[in-house]
Design an enzyme around this catalytic site. Structure first.
Site, PDB file in Angstrom:
ATOM      1  N   SER A 177       0.817  -1.217   0.000  1.00  0.00           N
ATOM      2  CA  SER A 177       0.000   0.000   0.000  1.00  0.00           C
ATOM      3  C   SER A 177       0.853   1.270   0.000  1.00  0.00           C
ATOM      4  O   SER A 177       0.354   2.344  -0.327  1.00  0.00           O
ATOM      5  CB  SER A 177      -0.943  -0.001   1.193  1.00  0.00           C
ATOM      6  OG  SER A 177      -0.213  -0.171   2.391  1.00  0.00           O
ATOM      7  N   ASP A 417      -3.911   5.842  11.480  1.00  0.00           N
ATOM      8  CA  ASP A 417      -3.020   5.413  10.399  1.00  0.00           C
ATOM      9  C   ASP A 417      -1.700   6.171  10.529  1.00  0.00           C
ATOM     10  O   ASP A 417      -1.609   7.344  10.168  1.00  0.00           O
ATOM     11  CB  ASP A 417      -3.671   5.677   9.035  1.00  0.00           C
ATOM     12  CG  ASP A 417      -2.795   5.196   7.877  1.00  0.00           C
ATOM     13  OD1 ASP A 417      -1.635   4.783   8.134  1.00  0.00           O
ATOM     14  OD2 ASP A 417      -3.250   5.244   6.726  1.00  0.00           O
ATOM     15  N   HIS A 420       0.748   5.138   6.371  1.00  0.00           N
ATOM     16  CA  HIS A 420       0.638   5.802   5.068  1.00  0.00           C
ATOM     17  C   HIS A 420       0.874   7.293   5.238  1.00  0.00           C
ATOM     18  O   HIS A 420       0.977   7.788   6.358  1.00  0.00           O
ATOM     19  CB  HIS A 420      -0.742   5.509   4.467  1.00  0.00           C
ATOM     20  CG  HIS A 420      -0.989   4.039   4.320  1.00  0.00           C
ATOM     21  ND1 HIS A 420      -1.787   3.327   5.174  1.00  0.00           N
ATOM     22  CD2 HIS A 420      -0.478   3.158   3.443  1.00  0.00           C
ATOM     23  CE1 HIS A 420      -1.776   2.054   4.821  1.00  0.00           C
ATOM     24  NE2 HIS A 420      -0.983   1.915   3.773  1.00  0.00           N
TER      25      HIS A 420
END
Ligand SMILES: *[C@@H]1O[C@H](CO)[C@@H](O)[C@H](O)[C@H]1NC(C)=O
Ligand SMILES: *[C@@H]1O[C@H](CO)[C@@H](O)[C@H](O)[C@H]1NC(C)=O
Ligand SMILES: *[C@@H]1O[C@H](CO)[C@@H](O)[C@H](O)[C@H]1NC(C)=O
Length: 441
Positions: A177, A417, A420
């Site tokens: 990702s 998160d 990312h």
């Protein structure tokens, strides 16, 4: 006007033109790198006025893969064989490991940047909801930093220059990702110059292709957690989130595409931090993080080295590829969870980059993985004829504790998160490095 005077002026004009072009020619020939005349400073012109996006372009759905996507059922590939021919020197000069001889762009620091980012969540129409941190209330100070390598400047991304270099080419991001995150960032940067079209998306949204029709440039992302074959272990049909990883068997889902590509940007890392079982020649040889007395814990570094060896060797051995593709390894990008992890209340709410003094940069897994990746690139260059380089982002990203979505994303309660990167955000720097590297090709 007097005809003679004007004739004289014209003669003088042509004389000057002759002198100027001679000077230009001599300077060009004497300059060691003829392209150095196209200096980064010239790029600035195009930054101020990005073209408007045309209204009829379809908005792609705002969608990202699930947090922990399942791996596609990869077919079992034959083990990698060593190349038949003895290694010989590359046909073209290797890409520099450090981008410029005198300026190693991986060494540097983040400095204050008054300018706004090159795009916003309004001007980038492909910006995924999960990275739209501003919309979810993240304070915007984190946008006003710029990576300043020691000893040189990293020019800001110029979408027109990039598109001119990659005209007619195909570039793929291969990885997890974070590879996708880089693709999303590049897509936002490039969309300021030309609107991309989404021309392919598979059912699981693990493979996606974008096309820039005016430049016939194709941008792809190809999902793989490990570069090699990894299948999730199941118990009674339920996923366990632990994987069987075949360190010597490249994942053909991406690897079979390389003959069609001009550039590949390879990266992985974070999926090695969970509990996984490691196989070679089909035999279980140990684990990572399994804590089972009867199995050797081989360590993340061992596994990462093995999969890069397998993947880069596969690329080197590609017979149908001709001279291409050019492979860049994007070095490890760390997560910044504090006081926990994904599902244990970890968070990342710092509001400024770390200073080098605040962190022991060169101890720990991130730096070890980076070192292994650089070493594997050197080995790949020695083993074969293909061209390999790096996008060395590890140090820069280790410092950007402030650049993750954290709690500013549309997720379940209490899940932050810290892996990312927000868009726009510090990850946009990866494309500055990419452009600088492609310009040196
Ligand atoms: C873009 O971000 C700003 C905050 O920076 C926010 O107020 C706005 O709602 C966002 N717009 C969109 C379209 O996401
Ligand atoms: C290792 O031990 C675990 C229990 O701790 C068991 O489930 C597993 O089958 C054993 N593996 C091998 C290869 O013996
Ligand atoms: C970050 O979050 C923690 C835990 O919620 C809190 O104690 C701390 O004050 C926060 N720091 C900042 C800078 O907001």
């Amino acid at each position: 006007m007097d005809w003679k005077v004007s004739q004289k002026n014209i003669a003088a004009f042509f004389l000057w033109l002759l002198i100027l072009s001679t000077v230009f020619l001599v300077v060009s020939l004497l300059s060691p790198d003829p392209f150095s005349l196209i200096t980064p400073q010239n790029n600035k012109k195009s930054e101020s006025s990005p073209p408007q996006l045309s209204a009829q372009d379809e908005l792609p759905p705002l969608q990202s893969p699930p947090l922990i996507p399942l791996s596609p059922m990869a077919t079992v590939a034959p083990p990698i064989l060593a190349p038949d021919q003895p290694p010989s020197p590359p046909l073209r000069p290797p890409l520099p490991l450090a981008i410029e001889e005198e300026c190693d762009v991986h060494l540097g620091r983040w400095v204050k940047e008054p300018r706004e980012p090159s795009y916003t969540n309004e001007s980038c129409r492909t910006l995924p909801e999960l990275k739209n941190c501003g919309k979810y209330g993240k304070e915007q100070e984190y946008l006003h930093w710029r990576w300043k390598p020691d000893g040189c400047d990293l020019p800001r991304f110029d979408p027109r220059l990039f598109l001119a270099i990659v005209r007619g080419k195909k570039l793929a991001f291969v990885g997890d990702s974070l590879a996708r995150n880089h693709m999303e960032s590049l897509l936002c940067l490039l969309s300021q110059a030309e609107t991309p079209r989404n021309v392919y998306k598979d059912a699981g949204d693990q493979f996606r292709t974008w096309h820039f029709p005016h430049h016939n440039f194709t941008l792809m992302v190809m999902w793989t957690e490990f570069l090699v074959i990894g299948t999730e272990k199941t118990i009674n049909g339920k996923g366990t989130s632990a994987f069987d990883v075949h360190l010597d068997r490249v994942n053909r889902a991406w690897a079979d595409k390389i003959p069609f590509l001009d550039y590949i940007i390879v990266s992985i890392g974070n999926w090695f931090f969970r509990k996984n079982y490691m196989y070679e020649k089909g035999e279980l040889i140990g684990c990572v993080n399994c804590n089972e007395g009867n199995l050797t814990d081989l360590g993340i570094g061992f596994a990462v080295r093995r999969v890069f060896r397998t993947a880069l060797r596969f690329i080197n051995g590609c017979q149908e590829c001709g001279e291409g593709p050019i492979t860049l390894v994007r070095t490890y990008s760390p997560a910044h969870f504090e006081h926990g992890h994904w599902f244990t209340g970890g968070y990342c709410n710092r509001t400024r980059p770390l200073d080098e003094k605040e962190v022991n940069l060169f101890a720990g897994t991130a730096w070890e993985l980076r070192k292994i990746q650089l070493e594997e690139v050197v080995i790949a260059r020695e083993e074969g004829k293909k061209r390999f380089g790096v996008l060395d982002v590890t140090k820069a990203m280790m410092l950007r504790v402030d650049g993750h979505p954290g709690s500013h994303w549309p997720a379940k309660k209490n899940v932050n998160d810290c892996l990312h990167w927000c868009l726009p955000g510090p990850i946009d720097m990866w494309s500055d490095l990419l452009l600088m590297t492609l310009r040196q090709d």
